[in-house]
Design a protein around this motif. Structure first.
Motif, PDB file in Angstrom:
ATOM      1  N   ALA A 198       0.813  -1.221   0.000  1.00 21.04           N
ATOM      2  CA  ALA A 198       0.000   0.000   0.000  1.00 21.04           C
ATOM      3  C   ALA A 198       0.843   1.267   0.000  1.00 21.04           C
ATOM      4  N   LEU A 199       1.964   1.254   0.684  1.00 21.13           N
ATOM      5  CA  LEU A 199       2.701   2.493   0.920  1.00 21.13           C
ATOM      6  C   LEU A 199       3.979   2.638   0.107  1.00 21.13           C
ATOM      7  N   VAL A 200       4.489   1.540  -0.455  1.00 21.51           N
ATOM      8  CA  VAL A 200       5.792   1.604  -1.117  1.00 21.51           C
ATOM      9  C   VAL A 200       5.711   1.206  -2.585  1.00 21.51           C
ATOM     10  N   GLU A 201       4.991   0.124  -2.886  1.00 13.51           N
ATOM     11  CA  GLU A 201       5.038  -0.461  -4.230  1.00 13.51           C
ATOM     12  C   GLU A 201       4.665   0.530  -5.321  1.00 13.51           C
ATOM     13  N   ASP A 202       3.663   1.382  -5.093  1.00 11.78           N
ATOM     14  CA  ASP A 202       3.254   2.305  -6.159  1.00 11.78           C
ATOM     15  C   ASP A 202       4.095   3.578  -6.197  1.00 11.78           C
ATOM     16  N   GLN A 203       4.991   3.755  -5.235  1.00 12.44           N
ATOM     17  CA  GLN A 203       5.949   4.874  -5.190  1.00 12.44           C
ATOM     18  C   GLN A 203       5.270   6.239  -5.126  1.00 12.44           C
ATOM     19  N   ARG A 204       4.071   6.305  -4.595  1.00  8.75           N
ATOM     20  CA  ARG A 204       3.390   7.595  -4.487  1.00  8.75           C
ATOM     21  C   ARG A 204       3.764   8.344  -3.216  1.00  8.75           C
ATOM     22  N   ASN A 205       4.291   7.635  -2.222  1.00 19.37           N
ATOM     23  CA  ASN A 205       4.703   8.292  -0.982  1.00 19.37           C
ATOM     24  C   ASN A 205       6.189   8.608  -1.042  1.00 19.37           C
ATOM     25  N   ARG A 206       6.529   9.814  -0.587  1.00 25.37           N
ATOM     26  CA  ARG A 206       7.892  10.309  -0.745  1.00 25.37           C
ATOM     27  C   ARG A 206       8.460  10.736   0.600  1.00 25.37           C
ATOM     28  N   ARG A 257      -0.435  13.012   2.826  1.00 24.79           N
ATOM     29  CA  ARG A 257      -0.312  12.481   1.467  1.00 24.79           C
ATOM     30  C   ARG A 257      -1.162  11.231   1.294  1.00 24.79           C
ATOM     31  N   THR A 258      -1.160  10.376   2.323  1.00 27.14           N
ATOM     32  CA  THR A 258      -1.884   9.107   2.259  1.00 27.14           C
ATOM     33  C   THR A 258      -2.569   8.852   3.599  1.00 27.14           C
ATOM     34  N   ALA A 259      -3.806   8.369   3.547  1.00 24.72           N
ATOM     35  CA  ALA A 259      -4.495   7.824   4.711  1.00 24.72           C
ATOM     36  C   ALA A 259      -4.676   6.334   4.464  1.00 24.72           C
ATOM     37  N   PHE A 260      -4.338   5.541   5.470  1.00 26.28           N
ATOM     38  CA  PHE A 260      -4.295   4.072   5.351  1.00 26.28           C
ATOM     39  C   PHE A 260      -5.241   3.512   6.401  1.00 26.28           C
ATOM     40  N   ASP A 261      -6.388   2.968   5.958  1.00 26.02           N
ATOM     41  CA  ASP A 261      -7.498   2.691   6.876  1.00 26.02           C
ATOM     42  C   ASP A 261      -8.030   1.273   6.745  1.00 26.02           C
ATOM     43  N   PRO A 262      -8.128   0.514   7.867  1.00 21.62           N
ATOM     44  CA  PRO A 262      -8.690  -0.831   7.819  1.00 21.62           C
ATOM     45  C   PRO A 262     -10.152  -0.902   8.235  1.00 21.62           C
ATOM     46  N   VAL A 263     -10.753   0.233   8.583  1.00 22.52           N
ATOM     47  CA  VAL A 263     -12.078   0.210   9.202  1.00 22.52           C
ATOM     48  C   VAL A 263     -13.189   0.303   8.169  1.00 22.52           C
ATOM     49  N   ALA A 264     -13.056   1.237   7.207  1.00 25.07           N
ATOM     50  CA  ALA A 264     -14.098   1.508   6.201  1.00 25.07           C
ATOM     51  C   ALA A 264     -15.349   2.062   6.884  1.00 25.07           C
ATOM     52  N   GLY A 265     -16.531   1.918   6.231  1.00 20.53           N
ATOM     53  CA  GLY A 265     -17.753   2.458   6.799  1.00 20.53           C
ATOM     54  C   GLY A 265     -17.834   3.969   6.642  1.00 20.53           C
ATOM     55  N   PRO A 266     -18.835   4.585   7.256  1.00 19.83           N
ATOM     56  CA  PRO A 266     -19.050   6.033   7.096  1.00 19.83           C
ATOM     57  C   PRO A 266     -17.885   6.893   7.567  1.00 19.83           C
ATOM     58  N   GLY A 267     -17.035   6.358   8.454  1.00 15.66           N
ATOM     59  CA  GLY A 267     -15.917   7.144   8.963  1.00 15.66           C
ATOM     60  C   GLY A 267     -14.922   7.576   7.919  1.00 15.66           C
ATOM     61  N   VAL A 268     -14.941   6.959   6.741  1.00 15.67           N
ATOM     62  CA  VAL A 268     -13.967   7.360   5.720  1.00 15.67           C
ATOM     63  C   VAL A 268     -14.188   8.801   5.270  1.00 15.67           C
ATOM     64  N   GLU A 269     -15.405   9.311   5.413  1.00 10.37           N
ATOM     65  CA  GLU A 269     -15.646  10.694   4.997  1.00 10.37           C
ATOM     66  C   GLU A 269     -14.875  11.672   5.881  1.00 10.37           C
ATOM     67  N   THR A 270     -14.779  11.385   7.169  1.00 12.38           N
ATOM     68  CA  THR A 270     -13.976  12.226   8.053  1.00 12.38           C
ATOM     69  C   THR A 270     -12.496  12.085   7.729  1.00 12.38           C
ATOM     70  N   ILE A 271     -12.056  10.853   7.542  1.00 12.44           N
ATOM     71  CA  ILE A 271     -10.639  10.627   7.222  1.00 12.44           C
ATOM     72  C   ILE A 271     -10.257  11.374   5.949  1.00 12.44           C
TER      73      ILE A 271
END
Length: 332
Positions: free
Chosen positions: A138-146, A218-232
């Protein structure tokens, strides 16, 4: 034919459906290894599989399990690169309906097996691959985080959350961890989080904006999902990304950003994107082994249980009391 003690279940349900039984384990077939297991890493995916809420439904009698550490006991036809006696770890690169790791002897695909690094004990090796491959993909393979980026890691006291904290540091990013209550705050700081937001006491978006001087992560990494993603999503910088890698909240998950600013990329992620692609898996293994070798990656084992106590181990896993990995040890 070898015998083994293995965990099986005949119906979906709570931890009490799990039983340790004596089973027959044959010789490995083409592309397979038989592993003498010393330690087993437990994961939420196995809880969901047992409960019947995973994306795969169990076929009874069913085994389960994605991770293990042990030694090679037998090598199947056509397998190269492994020999009897080799210390190895099992990577989650298969379906639980095809293979399982909850036992003292198990058959696994050779493609899902990696050499165990020198100096890494079985209990730690069983805590590596699910957590660190998930974070790596999630955080390294796509090289979007610097280097210099901020990464928001929600529900950070899980084994994946802790691996993500260490992974962020290794690529030069700043990890911001969240926890629901203050009870785990200091443990997350001790585990390497640069900042910890206690979401029951603090406004997540306001605190993240304060930490990032108003920019967002730059990135939010979330295992919860549900309505809370709108706040994140409101804590993500314009052009950033929200990665959802779990579904701990069973409620529907909206598509954040569809009707509001900032613009961001939202995606779901599964570790199998890496582990079932040989080239990506090889890169992930190299990255993780390098971190283990230089000490920047240290798997956190919260508590160990004996294989005979698998029901208690699953109950503890479901309690959310742990910080890090729950591991089952196997006595031979």
């Amino acid at each position: 034919m070898a015998t083994a003690r293995a965990v099986r279940f005949d119906r979906i349900g709570g931890p009490e459906v799990l039983e340790v039984r004596e089973v027959q384990v044959g010789e490995p077939g083409p592309g397979e290894l038989r592993i003498r297991v010393d330690a087993i890493g437990l994961n939420r995916a196995e809880v969901m599989f047992r409960e019947g809420t995973y994306y795969l439904r169990p076929e009874f009698p069913s085994g389960l399990g994605y991770e293990a550490a042990g030694t090679v006991e037998a090598v199947g036809p056509g397998v190269t690169g492994f020999a009897v006696g080799d210390p190895v770890g099992v990577v989650p690169a298969f379906r639980q309906t095809d293979y399982g790791t909850y036992g003292d002897r198990v058959l696994v695909p050779a493609a899902a097996t990696v050499p165990r690094p020198a100096g890494v004990a079985p209990e730690q090796a069983a805590a590596v691959w699910m957590a660190y491959q998930t974070a790596y993909g999630a955080l390294v393979e796509d090289q979007r985080n610097r280097p210099g980026d901020h990464i928001l890691i929600t529900a950070a006291s899980s084994s994946v959350g802790l691996a993500a904290i260490q992974t962020a540091h290794r690529i030069g990013a700043t990890p911001i961890a969240t926890t629901r209550t203050a009870e785990k705050k200091q443990r997350l700081l001790d585990a390497g989080a640069t900042h910890v937001v206690v979401t029951d006491e603090e406004d997540l978006v306001a605190r993240v904006k304060e930490i990032t001087d108003g920019a967002g992560v730059r990135t939010a990494f979330d295992p919860v999902a549900g309505p809370g993603v709108e706040t994140i999503a409101q804590a993500v910088a314009p052009g950033g990304q929200l990665i959802v890698y779990g579904a701990l909240d069973p409620r529907p998950t909206p598509l954040p950003g569809a009707r509001s600013y900032p613009a961001l990329t939202t995606r779901t992620y599964t570790m199998h994107e890496v582990t079932q692609d040989p080239e990506r898996l090889a890169r992930g293994v190299a990255f993780i082994n390098a971190g283990l070798a230089d000490g920047s990656f240290t798997p956190v084992v919260d508590r160990t249980f004996d294989l005979a106590d698998i029901v208690a181990a699953h109950r503890y896993l479901e309690s959310n009391a742990q910080v890090g990995k729950v591991v089952v040890t196997v006595r031979h």
